[in-house]
Every structure is written in structure tokens, then in C-alpha cells.
Design a protein around this motif. Structure first.
Motif, PDB file in Angstrom:
ATOM      1  N   GLY A   1      33.049  50.646  42.236  1.00  0.00           N
ATOM      2  CA  GLY A   1      34.154  49.701  42.449  1.00  0.00           C
ATOM      3  C   GLY A   1      34.548  49.673  43.918  1.00  0.00           C
TER       4      GLY A   1
ATOM      5  N   GLY B   1      40.976  50.602  45.853  1.00  0.00           N
ATOM      6  CA  GLY B   1      40.835  52.049  45.718  1.00  0.00           C
ATOM      7  C   GLY B   1      39.479  52.550  46.180  1.00  0.00           C
TER       8      GLY B   1
ATOM      9  N   GLU C   1      29.035  48.378  43.728  1.00  0.00           N
ATOM     10  CA  GLU C   1      29.962  47.274  43.451  1.00  0.00           C
ATOM     11  C   GLU C   1      29.147  46.113  42.875  1.00  0.00           C
ATOM     12  OE1 GLU C   1      33.324  46.239  43.567  1.00  0.00           O
ATOM     13  OE2 GLU C   1      32.392  44.343  42.971  1.00  0.00           O
ATOM     14  N   ARG C   2      29.691  45.483  41.833  1.00  0.00           N
ATOM     15  CA  ARG C   2      28.912  44.421  41.172  1.00  0.00           C
ATOM     16  C   ARG C   2      28.796  43.158  42.024  1.00  0.00           C
ATOM     17  NH1 ARG C   2      33.704  43.484  37.560  1.00  0.00           N
ATOM     18  NH2 ARG C   2      32.718  44.593  35.857  1.00  0.00           N
TER      19      ARG C   2
ATOM     20  N   TYR D   1      34.251  40.907  48.249  1.00  0.00           N
ATOM     21  CA  TYR D   1      35.487  41.240  47.561  1.00  0.00           C
ATOM     22  C   TYR D   1      36.536  40.189  47.881  1.00  0.00           C
ATOM     23  CZ  TYR D   1      39.565  43.802  45.924  1.00  0.00           C
ATOM     24  OH  TYR D   1      40.709  44.170  45.263  1.00  0.00           O
TER      25      TYR D   1
ATOM     26  N   CYS E   1      43.300  40.186  45.650  1.00  0.00           N
ATOM     27  CA  CYS E   1      44.420  39.601  44.889  1.00  0.00           C
ATOM     28  C   CYS E   1      45.676  39.495  45.761  1.00  0.00           C
ATOM     29  CB  CYS E   1      44.718  40.441  43.659  1.00  0.00           C
ATOM     30  SG  CYS E   1      43.537  40.243  42.320  1.00  0.00           S
TER      31      CYS E   1
ATOM     32  N   ILE F   1      27.552  48.714  36.959  1.00  0.00           N
ATOM     33  CA  ILE F   1      27.351  49.970  36.230  1.00  0.00           C
ATOM     34  C   ILE F   1      27.738  49.751  34.768  1.00  0.00           C
ATOM     35  CG2 ILE F   1      28.069  52.400  36.030  1.00  0.00           C
ATOM     36  CD1 ILE F   1      26.202  51.669  38.430  1.00  0.00           C
TER      37      ILE F   1
ATOM     38  N   ALA G   1      36.719  53.481  40.448  1.00  0.00           N
ATOM     39  CA  ALA G   1      37.848  52.623  40.855  1.00  0.00           C
ATOM     40  C   ALA G   1      37.556  51.210  40.378  1.00  0.00           C
ATOM     41  CB  ALA G   1      38.031  52.675  42.366  1.00  0.00           C
TER      42      ALA G   1
ATOM     43  N   ARG H   1      48.858  45.204  36.473  1.00  0.00           N
ATOM     44  CA  ARG H   1      48.656  45.255  37.919  1.00  0.00           C
ATOM     45  C   ARG H   1      49.645  44.323  38.612  1.00  0.00           C
ATOM     46  NH1 ARG H   1      42.754  42.834  39.482  1.00  0.00           N
ATOM     47  NH2 ARG H   1      42.479  45.064  39.705  1.00  0.00           N
TER      48      ARG H   1
ATOM     49  N   ASP I   1      44.170  51.000  39.744  1.00  0.00           N
ATOM     50  CA  ASP I   1      44.834  50.424  38.568  1.00  0.00           C
ATOM     51  C   ASP I   1      44.444  51.119  37.262  1.00  0.00           C
ATOM     52  OD1 ASP I   1      46.043  48.551  40.179  1.00  0.00           O
ATOM     53  OD2 ASP I   1      44.799  46.861  39.528  1.00  0.00           O
TER      54      ASP I   1
ATOM     55  N   SER J   1      49.192  48.921  42.165  1.00  0.00           N
ATOM     56  CA  SER J   1      49.165  48.008  43.311  1.00  0.00           C
ATOM     57  C   SER J   1      48.003  48.368  44.227  1.00  0.00           C
ATOM     58  CB  SER J   1      50.480  48.105  44.103  1.00  0.00           C
ATOM     59  OG  SER J   1      50.461  49.241  44.947  1.00  0.00           O
ATOM     60  N   GLY J   2      47.663  47.429  45.123  1.00  0.00           N
ATOM     61  CA  GLY J   2      46.593  47.690  46.080  1.00  0.00           C
ATOM     62  C   GLY J   2      46.957  48.822  47.027  1.00  0.00           C
ATOM     63  N   TYR J   3      48.216  48.845  47.450  1.00  0.00           N
ATOM     64  CA  TYR J   3      48.628  49.902  48.377  1.00  0.00           C
ATOM     65  C   TYR J   3      48.601  51.270  47.681  1.00  0.00           C
ATOM     66  CZ  TYR J   3      51.111  51.538  52.593  1.00  0.00           C
ATOM     67  OH  TYR J   3      51.466  52.146  53.765  1.00  0.00           O
TER      68      TYR J   3
HETATM   69  C1  LIG Z   1      48.252  37.831  42.083  1.00  0.00           C
HETATM   70  C2  LIG Z   1      48.215  39.257  42.541  1.00  0.00           C
HETATM   71  C3  LIG Z   1      48.889  39.623  43.698  1.00  0.00           C
HETATM   72  C4  LIG Z   1      48.867  40.951  44.124  1.00  0.00           C
HETATM   73  N1  LIG Z   1      49.557  41.288  45.259  1.00  0.00           N
HETATM   74  C5  LIG Z   1      49.581  42.575  45.675  1.00  0.00           C
HETATM   75  C6  LIG Z   1      50.262  42.938  46.868  1.00  0.00           C
HETATM   76  O1  LIG Z   1      50.876  42.097  47.544  1.00  0.00           O
HETATM   77  N2  LIG Z   1      50.249  44.237  47.257  1.00  0.00           N
HETATM   78  C7  LIG Z   1      49.579  45.185  46.544  1.00  0.00           C
HETATM   79  O2  LIG Z   1      49.593  46.353  46.958  1.00  0.00           O
HETATM   80  N3  LIG Z   1      48.914  44.872  45.396  1.00  0.00           N
HETATM   81  C8  LIG Z   1      48.900  43.607  44.945  1.00  0.00           C
HETATM   82  N4  LIG Z   1      48.195  43.263  43.805  1.00  0.00           N
HETATM   83  C9  LIG Z   1      47.572  44.328  42.991  1.00  0.00           C
HETATM   84  C10 LIG Z   1      46.194  44.736  43.515  1.00  0.00           C
HETATM   85  O3  LIG Z   1      45.338  43.623  43.581  1.00  0.00           O
HETATM   86  C11 LIG Z   1      45.561  45.778  42.586  1.00  0.00           C
HETATM   87  O4  LIG Z   1      46.512  46.747  42.249  1.00  0.00           O
HETATM   88  C12 LIG Z   1      44.369  46.423  43.286  1.00  0.00           C
HETATM   89  O5  LIG Z   1      43.367  45.464  43.471  1.00  0.00           O
HETATM   90  C13 LIG Z   1      43.847  47.625  42.499  1.00  0.00           C
HETATM   91  O6  LIG Z   1      42.756  48.180  43.172  1.00  0.00           O
HETATM   92  P1  LIG Z   1      41.542  48.831  42.337  1.00  0.00           P
HETATM   93  O7  LIG Z   1      40.627  49.402  43.350  1.00  0.00           O
HETATM   94  O8  LIG Z   1      42.069  49.704  41.256  1.00  0.00           O
HETATM   95  O9  LIG Z   1      40.867  47.597  41.584  1.00  0.00           O
HETATM   96  P2  LIG Z   1      40.189  46.297  42.221  1.00  0.00           P
HETATM   97  O10 LIG Z   1      40.744  46.009  43.555  1.00  0.00           O
HETATM   98  O11 LIG Z   1      40.245  45.253  41.158  1.00  0.00           O
HETATM   99  O12 LIG Z   1      38.681  46.722  42.451  1.00  0.00           O
HETATM  100  C14 LIG Z   1      37.831  47.016  41.377  1.00  0.00           C
HETATM  101  C15 LIG Z   1      36.401  46.717  41.807  1.00  0.00           C
HETATM  102  O13 LIG Z   1      35.507  47.335  40.887  1.00  0.00           O
HETATM  103  C16 LIG Z   1      34.426  46.458  40.630  1.00  0.00           C
HETATM  104  N5  LIG Z   1      33.872  46.839  39.330  1.00  0.00           N
HETATM  105  C17 LIG Z   1      34.520  46.921  38.155  1.00  0.00           C
HETATM  106  N6  LIG Z   1      33.708  47.342  37.183  1.00  0.00           N
HETATM  107  C18 LIG Z   1      32.495  47.539  37.760  1.00  0.00           C
HETATM  108  C19 LIG Z   1      31.237  47.971  37.247  1.00  0.00           C
HETATM  109  N7  LIG Z   1      31.070  48.277  35.944  1.00  0.00           N
HETATM  110  N8  LIG Z   1      30.193  48.068  38.110  1.00  0.00           N
HETATM  111  C20 LIG Z   1      30.344  47.740  39.427  1.00  0.00           C
HETATM  112  N9  LIG Z   1      31.512  47.318  39.952  1.00  0.00           N
HETATM  113  C21 LIG Z   1      32.591  47.221  39.133  1.00  0.00           C
HETATM  114  C22 LIG Z   1      35.069  45.072  40.658  1.00  0.00           C
HETATM  115  O14 LIG Z   1      34.099  44.056  40.917  1.00  0.00           O
HETATM  116  C23 LIG Z   1      36.092  45.224  41.786  1.00  0.00           C
HETATM  117  O15 LIG Z   1      35.563  44.835  43.042  1.00  0.00           O
HETATM  118  C24 LIG Z   1      48.175  41.937  43.374  1.00  0.00           C
HETATM  119  C25 LIG Z   1      47.489  41.557  42.207  1.00  0.00           C
HETATM  120  C26 LIG Z   1      47.512  40.239  41.789  1.00  0.00           C
HETATM  121  C27 LIG Z   1      46.768  39.857  40.541  1.00  0.00           C
END
Ligand SMILES: Cc1cc2nc3c(=O)[nH]c(=O)nc-3n(C[C@H](O)[C@H](O)[C@H](O)COP(=O)(O)OP(=O)(O)OC[C@H]3O[C@@H](n4cnc5c(N)ncnc54)[C@H](O)[C@@H]3O)c2cc1C
Length: 461
Positions: free
Chosen positions: A75, A79, A100-101, A105, A108, A143, A169, A227, A356, A366-368
Motif C-alpha cells: 500500500g 501510511g 502498490e496496485r 496515487y 483524497c 497482493i 497500509a 476515514r 485507516d 486521517s492521512g496525517y
Molecule cells: C474526501 C476525503 C478527504 C480527505 N481529507 C483529508 C485531509 O484533509 N487530511 C487528512 O489527513 N486526511 C484526509 N482524508 C483521509 C485520508 O485520505 C486517509 O485517512 C488516508 O488516505 C489513509 O491512508 P492509508 O495509507 O491508510 O490508506 P490509503 O491512502 O488509501 O492507501 C492505501 C493504498 O494501498 C493500496 N492497496 C490496497 N490494497 C492493496 C493490495 N491488495 N495490493 C496492493 N496495493 C493495495 C491502494 O491502492 C492505496 O494506494 C480524506 C479522505 C477523503 C475520502
């Protein structure tokens, strides 16, 4: 900076446009390396399968020395990209492979501005060449299985990636079952959730553009946890910003499964100040809970009454991504319990889950938060590989929301580990003041844009 400046400004680390990235993706039916000079780095991530071409295999065999350890990160979002980069920074002798699939990227954060037309989706789109330059082996693969006993993950085409430590992640998956009539196919074609930035974000934008003045948009907000807790309410403000200038008779209904939401007083005051009665929030107790949708007529069946809309943005219930669920790493509610100091899974100690998908105490999804967890996790994994105890962690989060061109609000938190749980540090963090002056509100918009530039530069350069 004016809004039109912001709409066209690309983050400086955006290296390819989403259009070119997409066409590259279309060319590629097989998993492949992303970036240059990474072939040597992949050797130890391969099992017996040997799926590289002959030249790459020869390069791989010429790899100079065995790595100290092999860490696979699945991912490449908020994260995973950070965990991969900071692990390599913590100990360059660890072989770090990010899988990463997608070849690119799409963020959001700030994607609600794409829906309102304030920003181009290309400005939210990043590739992984920066991580490759830092020595991370970046692979494009989906994956599909995790084997915690044999310590490998398997790609969609059968490739096997061996690991000593695995960091997952993968983000969230969407649960359509609680609402009759919803499905992934409906979300992709008619009722976009746009809760993963990309094609659905653009579809929702087009639907707003096509809606007649005087039309109604229904945003269906999900129950906790999900999220980005302020996201649906920022989205309502961004839609209203577009309507105010283009369809002033439009109406936005937020049909909520909940009776309260993040930064509520700040949002409600901001909505009223800029958009009058255009936005109406219906809490769960007042009939906001939705049980079914008819995609053809865009009728929503509520517990108390039905609603008819021209555009429906139904944000589904959420749980950890499918990979984490299938790997047996989730609890009954669908999220991954972890040791909140190291993010090691309670089910499989050599698998860490961040972002998340993880249950991270008081931190929001959240992203942060995912960024902060990625750094804590990378430090803990590097320490474990080097036979050291995990460092004392500290975690942080700020979520900005942009309500109008000159009106931003935020919530910030600083967190510590107490009795094994991530808890808020008393007196640290807080909300924007309810009575802030116009200059402070305008500054918060600039902070939001600055935050985005910094965090994405941290991830991708
Ligand atoms: C409309 C919106 C607005 C937002 N605004 C904010 C903001 O202002 N500030 C903030 O902090 N957060 C914000 N967020 C939240 C933030 O986007 C998420 O909390 C954050 O992206 C979580 O990070 P992550 O690494 O857990 O997941 P993600 O960022 O979703 O990354 C997961 C990655 O894993 C990959 N993946 C998943 N499964 C597989 C697999 N089996 N094989 C290979 N790859 C895979 C996906 O393709 C993806 O690239 C917002 C969300 C939304 C929907």
C-alpha cells in the motif's frame, strides 16, 4: 494566493499527469517495476517464482550483498509510502520493497475541491519515482494473499514476495450491504461515493455540473468509524461553494447516520455564514438514517421518511481493506487490532498494520494520522531488526477543512502512549476558535494548502 491560482497550481513533486499515468497503466497488464534502477533491489523479495526477465535476473544475481532484513510494505498511500521511506532512512541496510496496485496515487485530501471545480485532479496525483530514488524497490502488483507462517505475500499473477517483517497500509474497503440497492457497480456508474479519489470524484463533479438549478443533492454520511471524519461536511461546503456561483437555488441535504460530527459547531457556523440555508443537516435521530436507495429514481428510503434527490453521494459503511480482512487480521467490527506502540498485529507479530485499517486508539482515520503512524512503525521495525527496544512514540494529527475561498477550520491533536493505548495529550491540540476573525479563517486555508504540499513532498520525494 487566489483560488484560481490554487486550482491550477501543481505540487512541485508531481512528476506525471494522471492522464499519462492512466495510459501507462492501460499499457500494463502485468505487474512491473516502477521507476528506474530498482532491479537489483528486488532480488530478495522474489521467491522461487523468478518472474523477472533474463536481463533483470542477471542484474539481480549480481546483487552485491545480502540485506540485513527484508521488509515488504503493501500500500503506497499516506501510511505505506511514509513507512517505506522512513524505514530506508532509519537503516539503509534493510531491503525495503513497497508493493502498490496502482502506478500512481491520487490523494483524497483536497479531493473535495475537485468536486467543486476549485482544483484539477492532476494536482492530487503522484508517482513513486521519488521513493525509488531513495532506494525503495517499488513494485506494481495487487497482493491477494498473506501467509503469516511462511512469511510471504502473493501477487495477483502468482509472484511471491518473501519478508522478515511485513507492513500493511492498504486503507479501507466499502461495505455496501447495510444499504439495499447499493453495490460497487452502482457506486461506479450512478451513485458515486468518491471516498477513494479518482474516477468517482470526477463522476460526482460531472453530476453536479449536469444538475439543474433548484436541484437537490443528498450526501449520505456513514456511521463511525470511517476515514476522514470531517470529510462529508467539508464536501457539503465545497458543493455549496460551486452552487453559490452557478446554481444558487440548489439545496444540499446531509442525511447522517450519526447525531453529531467532527468540528460540528465550526461547520454549522461556516455554512450559515457563506451559504445561508443551502445546506441542511439531518441527524440520525431526526430521520437521517438511510436503509435503501433506488439508483434509477434516486430515491432514498429512510427510517422515518423517504428523500428524493437529483444527485446522490452515498458514502458507504467502511472497514479495513479486503487484504487485511482476508488475512484474518481484523476484529468482529472489521478493523485491525494492533500493539499501539509498534503497530504489530495482535494476530501476527511480524505483520504491522498502519493507517485507516488499524485501530489506533484516539487517533482519527486521517492521512496525517497514517503519516504519523508510518513513522512510528518504521522506527519500531528498524529497532526490532537491530535487536533494540522500540523508541518511545509520539503521534500527531491535524485535519483542515476548507469551507470557502477564505474560510478554513481545523482540529489538531497530539497523542501519547498510555497503558498500551494511544491517548490525547491533555492541553495539546484543539479546534479553531468559534469566534476567530476573518484573517485567521483565511490563514487556515493557506495552512491547509501548505500542509498538503508538505505532506505529499514528505511521501513522494
Ligand atoms: C474526501 C476525503 C478527504 C480527505 N481529507 C483529508 C485531509 O484533509 N487530511 C487528512 O489527513 N486526511 C484526509 N482524508 C483521509 C485520508 O485520505 C486517509 O485517512 C488516508 O488516505 C489513509 O491512508 P492509508 O495509507 O491508510 O490508506 P490509503 O491512502 O488509501 O492507501 C492505501 C493504498 O494501498 C493500496 N492497496 C490496497 N490494497 C492493496 C493490495 N491488495 N495490493 C496492493 N496495493 C493495495 C491502494 O491502492 C492505496 O494506494 C480524506 C479522505 C477523503 C475520502
Amino acid at each position: 494566493m487566489s483560488t484560481s491560482d490554487r486550482a491550477t497550481t501543481k505540487p512541485r513533486n508531481t512528476t506525471i499527469s494522471s492522464a499519462s499515468a492512466r495510459s501507462k497503466a492501460a499499457d500494463t497488464s502485468r505487474r512491473r517495476f516502477l521507476g528506474t534502477g530498482a532491479a537489483v533491489l528486488t532480488t530478495a523479495t522474489l521467491g522461487a517464482g523468478g518472474w523477472l526477465g533474463a536481463a533483470s535476473r542477471a542484474a539481480a544475481q549480481a546483487a552485491p550483498s545480502a540485506p540485513k532484513a527484508r521488509v515488504v510494505v503493501v500500500g503506497g498511500g499516506y501510511g505505506g509510502a511514509i513507512a517505506a521511506k522512513y524505514l530506508k532512512l532509519a537503516d539503509p541496510d534493510i531491503r525495503v520493497t513497497l508493493i502498490e496496485r496502482s502506478p500512481y496515487y491520487v490523494s483524497c485530501p483536497l479531493s473535495n475541491e475537485v468536486i467543486s471545480g476549485e482544483r484539477d485532479i492532476d494536482s492530487l496525483t503522484f508517482d513513486y519515482r521519488g521513493l525509488t530514488r531513495r532506494g525503495v524497490a517499488v513494485m506494481q502488483d495487487e497482493i491477494v494473499a498473506v501467509d503469516p507462517e511462511a512469511h510471504y505475500v502473493r501477487g495477483a499473477g502468482g509472484a511471491r514476495y518473501n519478508y522478515d517483517k511485513l507492513i500493511l497500509a492498504p486503507g479501507v474497503s466499502f461495505d455496501y450491504d447495510p444499504i439495499d440497492g447499493m453495490s460497487e457497480a452502482v457506486a461506479e456508474s450512478t451513485i458515486p461515493h468518491a471516498w477513494k479519489a479518482g474516477a468517482q470524484t470526477l463522476l460526482l463533479r460531472r453530476q453536479l455540473q449536469a444538475m439543474p438549478d433548484g436541484g437537490v443533492v443528498a450526501i449520505v454520511a456513514p456511521p463511525n468509524p470511517f476515514r476522514c471524519p470531517p470529510g462529508p461536511y467539508e464536501r457539503a461546503a465545497q458543493m455549496a461553494l460551486y452552487f453559490k456561483h452557478h446554481k444558487p437555488k440548489a439545496k444540499i441535504l446531509i442525511l447522517d447516520a450519526k447525531d453529531a460530527f467532527s468540528k460540528q459547531a465550526l461547520f454549522q457556523a461556516g455554512w450559515q455564514e457563506h451559504y445561508g440555508d443551502m445546506i441542511e443537516w439531518v441527524p440520525g435521530a431526526a430521520g437521517g438514517i438511510i436503509e435503501a436507495v433506488d439508483p434509477k429514481t434516486r430515491t432514498l428510503t429512510g427510517l422515518v421518511e423517504d428523500f428524493q434527490a437529483d444527485v446522490v453521494n452515498l458514502i458507504p459503511h467502511q472497514r479495513a481493506a479486503k487484504l487485511a480482512v482476508d488475512a484474518g487480521l481484523t476484529d468482529a467490527a472489521g478493523w485491525c487490532p494492533v500493539d499501539q506502540q509498534t503497530f504489530a498485529s495482535e494476530q501476527a507479530p511480524d505483520i504491522h498494520v498502519i493507517g485507516d485499517a488499524a485501530i489506533a486508539g484516539a487517533m482519527p482515520k486521517s492521512g496525517y494520522a497514517a503519516n504519523s503512524q508510518g513513522k512510528v512503525c518504521a522506527a519500531a521495525v528498524a529497532a526490532a531488526i537491530n535487536g533494540e527496544p522500540p523508541p518511545a512514540p509520539s503521534y500527531v494529527n491535524t485535519c483542515y477543512s476548507i469551507l470557502a475561498h477564505d474560510h478554513g477550520i481545523s482540529v489538531a491533536g497530539v497523542y501519547e502512549l498510555k497503558d498500551g493505548n494511544i491517548v490525547s495529550v491533555p492541553g495539546a491540540g484543539g479546534l479553531s476558535p468559534v469566534d476567530a476573525d476573518a484573517r485567521t479563517r483565511a490563514m487556515e486555508v493557506e495552512y491547509a494548502i501548505g500542509w498538503f504540499r508538505n505532506i505529499t513532498a514528505d511521501m513522494f520525494t
